[in-house]
Write a protein that holds these residues in place. Structure first.
Motif, PDB file in Angstrom:
ATOM      1  N   MET A 158       0.898  -1.213  -0.036  1.00 53.28           N
ATOM      2  CA  MET A 158       0.094  -0.009   0.234  1.00 53.28           C
ATOM      3  C   MET A 158       0.893   1.199   0.034  1.00 53.28           C
ATOM      4  N   ASN A 159       0.393   2.314  -0.729  1.00 53.13           N
ATOM      5  CA  ASN A 159       1.235   3.367  -1.028  1.00 53.13           C
ATOM      6  C   ASN A 159       0.892   4.284   0.497  1.00 53.13           C
ATOM      7  N   THR A 160       2.120   4.498   1.031  1.00 52.49           N
ATOM      8  CA  THR A 160       2.000   5.335   2.332  1.00 52.49           C
ATOM      9  C   THR A 160       2.422   6.725   2.182  1.00 52.49           C
ATOM     10  N   GLN A 161       2.735   7.042   1.013  1.00 54.06           N
ATOM     11  CA  GLN A 161       3.151   8.586   0.596  1.00 54.06           C
ATOM     12  C   GLN A 161       2.201   9.571   1.102  1.00 54.06           C
ATOM     13  N   LYS A 162       2.403  10.514   1.584  1.00 53.70           N
ATOM     14  CA  LYS A 162       1.762  11.444   2.009  1.00 53.70           C
ATOM     15  C   LYS A 162       0.794  12.264   0.878  1.00 53.70           C
ATOM     16  N   ILE A 163      -0.274  12.436   0.847  1.00 55.48           N
ATOM     17  CA  ILE A 163      -1.336  12.829  -0.155  1.00 55.48           C
ATOM     18  C   ILE A 163      -1.140  14.537   0.119  1.00 55.48           C
ATOM     19  N   LYS A 164      -0.966  15.310  -1.032  1.00 57.02           N
ATOM     20  CA  LYS A 164      -0.703  16.496  -0.592  1.00 57.02           C
ATOM     21  C   LYS A 164      -2.230  17.193  -0.529  1.00 57.02           C
ATOM     22  N   ASN A 165      -2.418  18.402  -0.220  1.00 57.67           N
ATOM     23  CA  ASN A 165      -3.573  19.239  -0.212  1.00 57.67           C
ATOM     24  C   ASN A 165      -4.237  19.748  -1.425  1.00 57.67           C
ATOM     25  N   ARG A 166      -5.451  19.266  -1.732  1.00 58.20           N
ATOM     26  CA  ARG A 166      -5.908  19.470  -3.057  1.00 58.20           C
ATOM     27  C   ARG A 166      -6.247  20.991  -3.236  1.00 58.20           C
ATOM     28  N   TRP A 167      -6.516  21.670  -2.005  1.00 59.05           N
ATOM     29  CA  TRP A 167      -6.756  23.316  -2.041  1.00 59.05           C
ATOM     30  C   TRP A 167      -5.437  23.718  -2.278  1.00 59.05           C
ATOM     31  N   LEU A 168      -4.299  23.272  -1.888  1.00 60.30           N
ATOM     32  CA  LEU A 168      -2.986  23.775  -2.200  1.00 60.30           C
ATOM     33  C   LEU A 168      -2.647  23.598  -3.650  1.00 60.30           C
ATOM     34  N   ILE A 169      -2.997  22.526  -4.176  1.00 62.23           N
ATOM     35  CA  ILE A 169      -2.852  22.028  -5.602  1.00 62.23           C
ATOM     36  C   ILE A 169      -3.669  23.136  -6.207  1.00 62.23           C
ATOM     37  N   ALA A 170      -5.086  23.465  -5.945  1.00 60.20           N
ATOM     38  CA  ALA A 170      -5.803  24.548  -6.851  1.00 60.20           C
ATOM     39  C   ALA A 170      -5.113  25.798  -6.637  1.00 60.20           C
ATOM     40  N   ALA A 171      -4.343  26.222  -5.387  1.00 59.25           N
ATOM     41  CA  ALA A 171      -3.916  27.453  -5.462  1.00 59.25           C
ATOM     42  C   ALA A 171      -2.476  27.646  -6.193  1.00 59.25           C
ATOM     43  N   SER A 172      -1.786  26.330  -6.464  1.00 58.96           N
ATOM     44  CA  SER A 172      -0.578  26.288  -7.288  1.00 58.96           C
ATOM     45  C   SER A 172      -1.192  26.550  -8.829  1.00 58.96           C
ATOM     46  N   ALA A 173      -2.250  25.952  -9.103  1.00 58.91           N
ATOM     47  CA  ALA A 173      -2.824  26.205 -10.505  1.00 58.91           C
ATOM     48  C   ALA A 173      -3.263  27.442 -10.969  1.00 58.91           C
ATOM     49  N   VAL A 174      -3.728  28.101  -9.923  1.00 61.99           N
ATOM     50  CA  VAL A 174      -4.283  29.758  -9.724  1.00 61.99           C
ATOM     51  C   VAL A 174      -3.023  30.351 -10.232  1.00 61.99           C
ATOM     52  N   GLY A 175      -1.911  30.145  -9.331  1.00 61.90           N
ATOM     53  CA  GLY A 175      -0.613  30.982  -9.650  1.00 61.90           C
ATOM     54  C   GLY A 175      -0.342  30.813 -10.915  1.00 61.90           C
ATOM     55  N   ILE A 176      -0.270  29.503 -11.519  1.00 52.66           N
ATOM     56  CA  ILE A 176       0.237  29.491 -13.043  1.00 52.66           C
ATOM     57  C   ILE A 176      -0.515  30.226 -14.026  1.00 52.66           C
TER      58      ILE A 176
END
Length: 418
Positions: free
Chosen positions: A1-19
């Motif tokens: 099972m992948n135990t890698q921490k899942i990033k915050n999707r709202w910060l992903i959205a904020a990054s998209a807005v930045g671009i």
């Protein structure tokens, strides 16, 4: 099972807005027209070719590099977008310093345009995968940034031109854009396979609706629904750009506004363009994507036909601004609609192919407007032509509605795709 921490999707959205806020500064091009034309000692229409080339390359690079974006992932493609767009703006500063118009076309139009195309499709295809429950809202947030960028960077550009000169302003802006895009690209990434938001609790009887298909770009090109959505977008963009490009003289002609008053309305158009992107894409989560476009086209058939006949200032402006929200809303609703129609397997590539409609419409729309207006001298006739185009778009949207409804019935969902 992948135990890698899942990033915050709202910060992903904020990054998209930045671009998107960075590359959306292209919509503030009119601010630089006069300072740049003075440097090159040419007419403003000559300088505007850099903008036309940039939009053309946006559509072409999105189409031809879409598969590459899907292959390498958003971090690499976003970084590449930042490098291209930043170098394009920095090179524009060098072109101004050397007073070389061909170099300006190359840097701003070609190199910057490639950065635009990559930067446009990178975040939206990723956001659709992070927000399976709210596709419209997610893509609307990012593409709203593109619409609002002119409002943010327009005054900054003008202040820099006045404070440090044209060439230095381009150098500063190039560094700023590159840094914002590169920093945003460092955080953005795809979600895990079959990702669902943590704690997602669908309402009783409601689930995240399955996509009609999950196919690649080559397969999408073989479907009628691809050409339906391409034609719908082409007409919505062509008519919207036509009215945006003619807004100032239209205000002066119909409402007897001064050039300064008309310029203020043009600024408000940017606001409603941005608001429409988040408003309509969010509503599409509830209205349904096909229904949202049907609303666009029904309203705009009537709006374009009756607008030149309206003499009451408030009514004229309300209708105009509503049209502009639908222009922006069409862009923002598109990625979510494409996810519904074709799945997320190669969404970036398919989105890029549909954006060729933008590249073509950006030239065709204003050209039709100018030709009809100069030939007939009548705003009524000119806008009636566009009302007719929207009637065609409405018919196509109804075919699309039938197509997706039948497709969902075949999937035995027992529901109509609204």
């Amino acid at each position: 099972m992948n135990t890698q921490k899942i990033k915050n999707r709202w910060l992903i959205a904020a990054s998209a807005v930045g671009i998107h806020i960075s590359i959306g500064s292209v919509y503030a091009y009119s601010v630089m027209t006069n300072p740049v034309k003075a440097i090159f000692d040419v007419d403003g229409s000559v300088v505007k070719w850099a903008f036309k080339i940039a939009i053309l390359l946006l559509g072409l690079s999105a189409a031809f590099l879409g598969r590459w974006v899907e292959k390498v992932g958003p971090k690499v493609s976003g970084t590449t977008a930042g490098i291209f767009y930043g170098i394009g703006i920095l090179g524009s500063g060098l072109a101004v310093q050397l007073a070389s118009l061909p170099l300006f076309y190359l840097c701003y139009g070609v190199i910057g345009g490639i950065g635009l195309g990559l930067g446009y499709i990178t975040p939206v295809s990723t956001l659709v995968k992070w927000f399976p429950d709210r596709r419209g809202l997610a893509t609307g947030m990012a593409i709203m940034g593109f619409g609002f960028a002119a409002l943010i960077f327009g005054p900054i550009m003008q202040s820099l031109f006045d404070a440090v000169g044209v060439a230095n302003a381009f150098y500063i802006l190039g560094v700023v854009y590159m840094l914002i895009i590169l920093l945003s690209a460092r955080y953005i990434e795809r979600p895990p396979e079959d990702y669902m938001p943590k704690g997602f609790q669908p309402r009783e009887g409601k689930t995240v609706k399955a996509d009609m298909a999950n196919i690649d770009a080559s397969e999408a090109l073989k479907t009628t629904r691809f050409y339906y959505i391409w034609l719908m977008m082409f007409i919505n963009i062509a008519c919207g750009i036509a009215i945006i490009s003619a807004a100032s003289p239209m205000m002066q002609e119909k409402l007897n506004y001064s050039p300064m008053e008309a310029a203020a309305i043009v600024g408000l158009i940017g606001v409603f363009n941005g608001l429409g992107r988040i408003l309509w894409s969010s509503l599409s989560d509830y209205l349904g994507r096909a229904n949202t476009y049907i609303v666009f086209f029904v309203f705009q058939v009537l709006a374009f036909y009756f607008l030149p006949k309206i003499t009451m200032e408030l009514s004229f402006l309300v209708i105009l601004f509503t049209v502009i929200t639908m222009y922006g809303g069409g862009f923002a609703t598109l990625p979510a609609f494409l996810g519904d129609l074709f799945g997320t397997k190669q969404l970036g590539a398919i989105h890029g192919l549909v954006l060729t409609a933008w590249a073509l419409a950006g030239v065709v729309g204003p050209t039709i407007y100018d030709m009809v207006k100069s030939t007939t001298g009548s705003l009524d006739t000119t806008l009636a032509v566009f009302a007719g185009l929207f009637l065609v778009a409405f018919v196509v949207a109804m075919f699309m509605k039938r197509e997706v409804t039948n497709a969902y019935k075949k999937l035995n969902k027992g529901i109509s795709f609204a």
